[in-house]
Each structure stands twice: as structure tokens, then as C-alpha cells.
Design a protein around this motif. Structure first.
Motif, PDB file in Angstrom:
ATOM      1  N   THR A 257      -5.724   2.555 -11.889  1.00  0.00           N
ATOM      2  CA  THR A 257      -4.253   2.690 -11.810  1.00  0.00           C
ATOM      3  C   THR A 257      -4.041   3.427 -10.314  1.00  0.00           C
ATOM      4  O   THR A 257      -3.035   3.164  -9.786  1.00  0.00           O
ATOM      5  CB  THR A 257      -3.808   3.672 -12.941  1.00  0.00           C
ATOM      6  N   LEU A 258      -5.074   4.212  -9.703  1.00  0.00           N
ATOM      7  CA  LEU A 258      -4.688   4.808  -8.570  1.00  0.00           C
ATOM      8  C   LEU A 258      -4.872   3.662  -7.506  1.00  0.00           C
ATOM      9  O   LEU A 258      -4.207   3.779  -6.532  1.00  0.00           O
ATOM     10  CB  LEU A 258      -5.961   5.911  -8.256  1.00  0.00           C
ATOM     11  N   LEU A 259      -5.626   2.694  -7.763  1.00  0.00           N
ATOM     12  CA  LEU A 259      -5.651   1.650  -6.663  1.00  0.00           C
ATOM     13  C   LEU A 259      -4.679   0.890  -6.626  1.00  0.00           C
ATOM     14  O   LEU A 259      -4.291   0.396  -5.520  1.00  0.00           O
ATOM     15  CB  LEU A 259      -7.182   0.855  -7.018  1.00  0.00           C
ATOM     16  N   LEU A 260      -3.646   0.735  -7.464  1.00  0.00           N
ATOM     17  CA  LEU A 260      -2.515  -0.083  -7.373  1.00  0.00           C
ATOM     18  C   LEU A 260      -1.457   0.837  -6.587  1.00  0.00           C
ATOM     19  O   LEU A 260      -0.432  -0.053  -6.244  1.00  0.00           O
ATOM     20  CB  LEU A 260      -1.923  -0.092  -8.827  1.00  0.00           C
ATOM     21  N   ILE A 261      -1.632   1.903  -6.288  1.00  0.00           N
ATOM     22  CA  ILE A 261      -0.563   2.571  -5.538  1.00  0.00           C
ATOM     23  C   ILE A 261      -0.490   1.875  -4.279  1.00  0.00           C
ATOM     24  O   ILE A 261       0.853   1.649  -3.931  1.00  0.00           O
ATOM     25  CB  ILE A 261      -0.980   4.062  -5.296  1.00  0.00           C
ATOM     26  N   PRO A 262      -1.228   1.696  -3.219  1.00  0.00           N
ATOM     27  CA  PRO A 262      -0.832   0.932  -1.982  1.00  0.00           C
ATOM     28  C   PRO A 262      -0.281  -0.455  -2.230  1.00  0.00           C
ATOM     29  O   PRO A 262       0.784  -0.782  -1.616  1.00  0.00           O
ATOM     30  CB  PRO A 262      -2.043   0.930  -1.244  1.00  0.00           C
ATOM     31  N   MET A 263      -0.760  -1.385  -2.785  1.00  0.00           N
ATOM     32  CA  MET A 263      -0.060  -2.633  -3.014  1.00  0.00           C
ATOM     33  C   MET A 263       1.230  -2.681  -3.608  1.00  0.00           C
ATOM     34  O   MET A 263       1.888  -3.646  -3.802  1.00  0.00           O
ATOM     35  CB  MET A 263      -1.220  -3.452  -3.684  1.00  0.00           C
ATOM     36  N   MET A 264       1.471  -1.437  -4.429  1.00  0.00           N
ATOM     37  CA  MET A 264       2.853  -1.614  -5.212  1.00  0.00           C
ATOM     38  C   MET A 264       3.864  -1.085  -4.414  1.00  0.00           C
ATOM     39  O   MET A 264       5.052  -1.235  -4.745  1.00  0.00           O
ATOM     40  CB  MET A 264       2.800  -0.625  -6.424  1.00  0.00           C
ATOM     41  N   LEU A 265       3.682  -0.629  -3.003  1.00  0.00           N
ATOM     42  CA  LEU A 265       4.694  -0.314  -2.151  1.00  0.00           C
ATOM     43  C   LEU A 265       5.151  -1.378  -1.479  1.00  0.00           C
ATOM     44  O   LEU A 265       4.441  -2.271  -1.194  1.00  0.00           O
ATOM     45  CB  LEU A 265       3.842   0.656  -1.149  1.00  0.00           C
ATOM     46  N   ALA A 266       6.551  -1.381  -1.241  1.00  0.00           N
ATOM     47  CA  ALA A 266       7.274  -2.456  -0.626  1.00  0.00           C
ATOM     48  C   ALA A 266       6.800  -2.252   0.720  1.00  0.00           C
ATOM     49  O   ALA A 266       6.256  -1.296   1.469  1.00  0.00           O
ATOM     50  CB  ALA A 266       8.740  -2.146  -0.645  1.00  0.00           C
ATOM     51  N   PRO A 267       6.574  -3.656   1.410  1.00  0.00           N
ATOM     52  CA  PRO A 267       5.778  -3.917   2.666  1.00  0.00           C
ATOM     53  C   PRO A 267       6.897  -2.845   3.894  1.00  0.00           C
ATOM     54  O   PRO A 267       6.253  -2.291   4.603  1.00  0.00           O
ATOM     55  CB  PRO A 267       6.030  -5.280   3.018  1.00  0.00           C
ATOM     56  N   VAL A 268       8.120  -2.931   3.499  1.00  0.00           N
ATOM     57  CA  VAL A 268       9.105  -2.176   4.484  1.00  0.00           C
ATOM     58  C   VAL A 268       8.642  -0.504   4.369  1.00  0.00           C
ATOM     59  O   VAL A 268       8.614   0.010   5.357  1.00  0.00           O
ATOM     60  CB  VAL A 268      10.430  -2.546   4.106  1.00  0.00           C
ATOM     61  N   ALA A 269       8.547  -0.081   3.135  1.00  0.00           N
ATOM     62  CA  ALA A 269       8.279   1.147   3.160  1.00  0.00           C
ATOM     63  C   ALA A 269       6.878   1.559   3.659  1.00  0.00           C
ATOM     64  O   ALA A 269       6.831   2.695   4.305  1.00  0.00           O
ATOM     65  CB  ALA A 269       8.060   1.736   1.657  1.00  0.00           C
ATOM     66  N   VAL A 270       5.798   0.526   3.619  1.00  0.00           N
ATOM     67  CA  VAL A 270       4.539   0.788   4.186  1.00  0.00           C
ATOM     68  C   VAL A 270       4.793   0.831   5.657  1.00  0.00           C
ATOM     69  O   VAL A 270       4.190   1.663   6.428  1.00  0.00           O
ATOM     70  CB  VAL A 270       3.287  -0.235   3.954  1.00  0.00           C
ATOM     71  N   GLY A 271       5.557  -0.051   6.316  1.00  0.00           N
ATOM     72  CA  GLY A 271       5.753  -0.140   7.674  1.00  0.00           C
ATOM     73  C   GLY A 271       6.558   1.438   8.184  1.00  0.00           C
ATOM     74  O   GLY A 271       6.056   1.622   9.212  1.00  0.00           O
ATOM     75  N   LEU A 272       7.341   1.783   7.309  1.00  0.00           N
ATOM     76  CA  LEU A 272       8.149   3.104   8.097  1.00  0.00           C
ATOM     77  C   LEU A 272       7.051   4.173   7.749  1.00  0.00           C
ATOM     78  O   LEU A 272       7.128   5.073   8.372  1.00  0.00           O
ATOM     79  CB  LEU A 272       9.303   3.202   6.782  1.00  0.00           C
ATOM     80  N   ILE A 273       6.344   4.264   6.487  1.00  0.00           N
ATOM     81  CA  ILE A 273       5.348   5.450   6.471  1.00  0.00           C
ATOM     82  C   ILE A 273       4.341   5.366   7.387  1.00  0.00           C
ATOM     83  O   ILE A 273       4.052   6.486   8.107  1.00  0.00           O
ATOM     84  CB  ILE A 273       4.650   5.317   5.010  1.00  0.00           C
ATOM     85  N   TRP A 274       3.859   4.351   8.016  1.00  0.00           N
ATOM     86  CA  TRP A 274       2.679   4.153   9.073  1.00  0.00           C
ATOM     87  C   TRP A 274       3.220   4.575  10.418  1.00  0.00           C
ATOM     88  O   TRP A 274       2.637   4.782  11.417  1.00  0.00           O
ATOM     89  CB  TRP A 274       1.720   2.976   8.811  1.00  0.00           C
ATOM     90  N   ARG A 275       4.451   3.887  10.478  1.00  0.00           N
ATOM     91  CA  ARG A 275       5.194   4.246  11.779  1.00  0.00           C
ATOM     92  C   ARG A 275       5.334   5.624  12.062  1.00  0.00           C
ATOM     93  O   ARG A 275       5.233   6.136  13.273  1.00  0.00           O
ATOM     94  CB  ARG A 275       6.566   3.623  11.633  1.00  0.00           C
TER      95      ARG A 275
END
Length: 320
Positions: A123-141
Motif C-alpha cells: 500500500t505504501l509503495l502505491l503512493i508515488p505512482m498514484m500521484l499525478a505526473p503534474v503534481a510530481v513535477g511540481l513537487i520535485w521542482r
């Protein structure tokens, strides 16, 4: 006492068979067919048609005249920027997908062998892949921002990064950064699929191999990998297609920069279509992306089909 009459559904089945026999079946799939034509087939053929024209919203003299394969000849012969973005995309796909598969497969083996309660961990492993790609880009930016990014702060604190350097603006760091972020997001997908494959393997081939005296390495190479080959091909297919079409995260973080160091072919297609407004040529670029994805699908489909048809009693894919 009077017994209630027993009803049966034979009349309903007869009615359904009667409707199918009368040709009503195609009408039932007509709405789905219309949606597929509108949202998939129609845009695809419009893209192909536009790729054969000189349509451009930035040049009033180019109003969509038919030019045949001129756009494709220009693409193949006279556009080094396209080939730079294409080769960069291939490099991104090979490095990212290979690392995701190796790390994901290793994690799946560790979880399968040593973790008893796997539900919470998966269940914890699902967290990164469940995020929207736009959200991932903003977070890492934000995390990699040169002035106040948290990751940048700790990299500078331990001496891994110069004080005046920023990851997303350093030519030698920006490409490894986008690869690492893609690995962070999609390695859990590989882990979960491979873990499901490991759980579905039959026990009898492993027991037979152990009775024959095979060691762990021979069991892994000669028993486990051949049985997992269709799942491995499926994972590589899905991740290869998705990585080749990567756009959101990279566009949010770098916009293809600095320069063209992270300009993947999808970002190049976006720039040609929606910044230069060269729609005819941009459609040709988009068609090339579609063609490469189609080739990937064909190759991996043949790999799965080949591995699923053992011959002469040998393991799948083995030669006598």
C-alpha cells in the motif's frame, strides 16, 4: 397447502438469443463504436491528413495545401533538433526503464522472500505512482529549486553539490535528475507487478529443480525467469511506452532546458505545434512518436507470444 409456481429464466434466455438472432447485437455495441471513432480513429486520421499538408498558423501563405511526404522528408533529412530529441528520448527510456526493472524486480524478490505482512508495504509503495505526473513535477521542482529547495539544501550540506549550483540548471546533472525522478515514481509499479507474478508461480517446477540438486542461481535462471518471461515483457512494454511518451514531469520541471538537454521528443512536438504553430510539420513529428510506440508494441507482443508457446516439452523460448 398450495405450492407456488416455479419460475425459470429460460424465457429471458430465449428472448436474448432471439434478439441476437434478429441482428440486434451490433446495435448494442454501436454507442461504444461511435465513441472510439470520435475520440480515437477520427483524431488519428486527422493527424495523418495534417501531416501531409503545409498548414501553419504562423504563416498566412501556408493554408493547408497538400504537400505529400515533404514534411516527413524534412523530418528525416533536415532536422537535427528532431533527431537530437529522438535519441535523447531513447536514452531516457533505456536508462530509466532498465533501472526501474532491476530495482523493482530486486525489491519484489526481497518482499516475496522476507516480508511476512506485505499488505501495508505494498500500500505504501502505491503512493508515488498514484500521484499525478503534474503534481510530481511540481513537487520535485520545488524540492530541487536552487534557492530554497530542501533536497538542494541537504546536498549542499553534505558536500555533494556546490553552493552556487542547482540541479535543474546544471547541464551535467539535469538529465540524471529527471531519470532519477522517473525511477522514484515508477519503480513501485514494477515491484507490484513482479511481486504478483512471483506469487502466481507454480511450486512444482521449483520442487523438481531442488530435488535434482539445482542451486539457487540455477533455479533463478532456468526456472523462475522463463516462467516470469511474459510478465517481464508486459512490464517492459508498459513502462517503455509510457516513458517514451513522457511529457508532464519534464515539461513542468525544466521545459526541455537548459537549452535542449532535456527536450524529449514529446516536448519537441509540443514546441513545433503550439509555440511555432507549424501544425503540418508538427503532425509529422507526432506521427513518428506514434510509429515508434507501435513498433514497441509489436516487438513486445511477439516476445510475449513467443515465450508463451513452448515446443518439444522444453521451457518457453528454449531451443532443442
Amino acid at each position: 397447502m398450495t405450492s407456488l409456481p416455479v419460475t425459470s429464466n429460460t424465457s429471458g434466455k430465449t428472448r436474448g438469443a432471439f434478439l441476437l438472432d434478429r441482428g440486434v447485437g451490433p446495435l448494442l455495441v454501436l454507442p461504444a463504436t461511435i465513441l472510439v471513432v470520435i475520440f480515437l480513429v477520427g483524431p488519428f486520421y486527422y493527424m495523418v491528413y495534417t501531416a501531409l499538408t503545409d498548414l501553419s498558423f504562423a504563416d498566412a501563405t501556408r493554408k493547408g495545401a497538400f504537400v505529400g511526404f515533404d514534411n516527413f522528408r524534412r523530418l528525416m533529412r533536415d532536422d537535427p533538433l528532431f533527431w537530437n530529441s529522438f535519441l535523447l528520448t531513447l536514452k531516457f527510456v533505456v536508462v530509466a526503464v532498465a533501472m526501474e526493472f532491476v530495482i523493482g524486480f530486486a525489491l519484489a524478490l526481497l518482499i516475496f522472500k522476507y516480508v511476512v505482512r506485505q499488505r501495508l508495504l505494498t500500500t505504501l509503495l502505491l503512493i508515488p505512482m498514484m500521484l499525478a505526473p503534474v503534481a510530481v513535477g511540481l513537487i520535485w521542482r520545488l524540492l530541487l529549486q536552487g534557492d530554497f529547495g530542501m533536497v538542494i539544501y541537504y546536498l549542499r550540506a553534505v558536500g555533494l553539490l556546490a553552493q552556487n549550483a542547482a540541479v535543474l540548471s546544471q547541464p551535467d546533472l539535469v538529465f540524471p535528475a529527471i531519470v532519477a525522478i522517473d525511477i522514484w515514481q515508477w519503480t513501485p509499479f514494477v515491484t507490484l507487478v513482479m511481486l504478483a507474478g512471483l506469487m502466481s508461480l507454480p511450486r512444482s517446477p521449483f520442487e523438481a529443480a531442488m530435488m535434482d540438486g539445482a542451486g539457487p542461481l540455477r533455479i533463478f535462471l532456468d526456472v523462475m525467469l522463463p516462467l516470469l518471461r511474459p510478465i517481464i515483457a508486459l512490464v517492459l512494454l508498459l513502462r517503455g511506452i509510457d516513458a517514451f511518451k513522457e511529457f508532464d514531469k519534464v515539461f513542468i520541471m525544466t521545459g526541455g532546458g537548459p537549452g535542449t538537454l532535456t527536450e524529449l521528443v514529446s516536448i519537441y512536438a509540443y514546441r513545433v505545434n503550439f509555440r511555432n504553430w507549424d501544425l503540418g510539420y508538427g503532425a509529422a513529428v507526432a506521427f513518428m512518436v506514434y510509429l515508434v510506440v507501435l513498433i514497441l508494441c509489436s516487438v513486445f507482443y511477439k516476445a510475449v507470444y513467443w515465450s508463451a508457446k513452448p515446443s518439444s516439452g522444453l521451457p518457453a523460448g528454449a531451443k532443442p
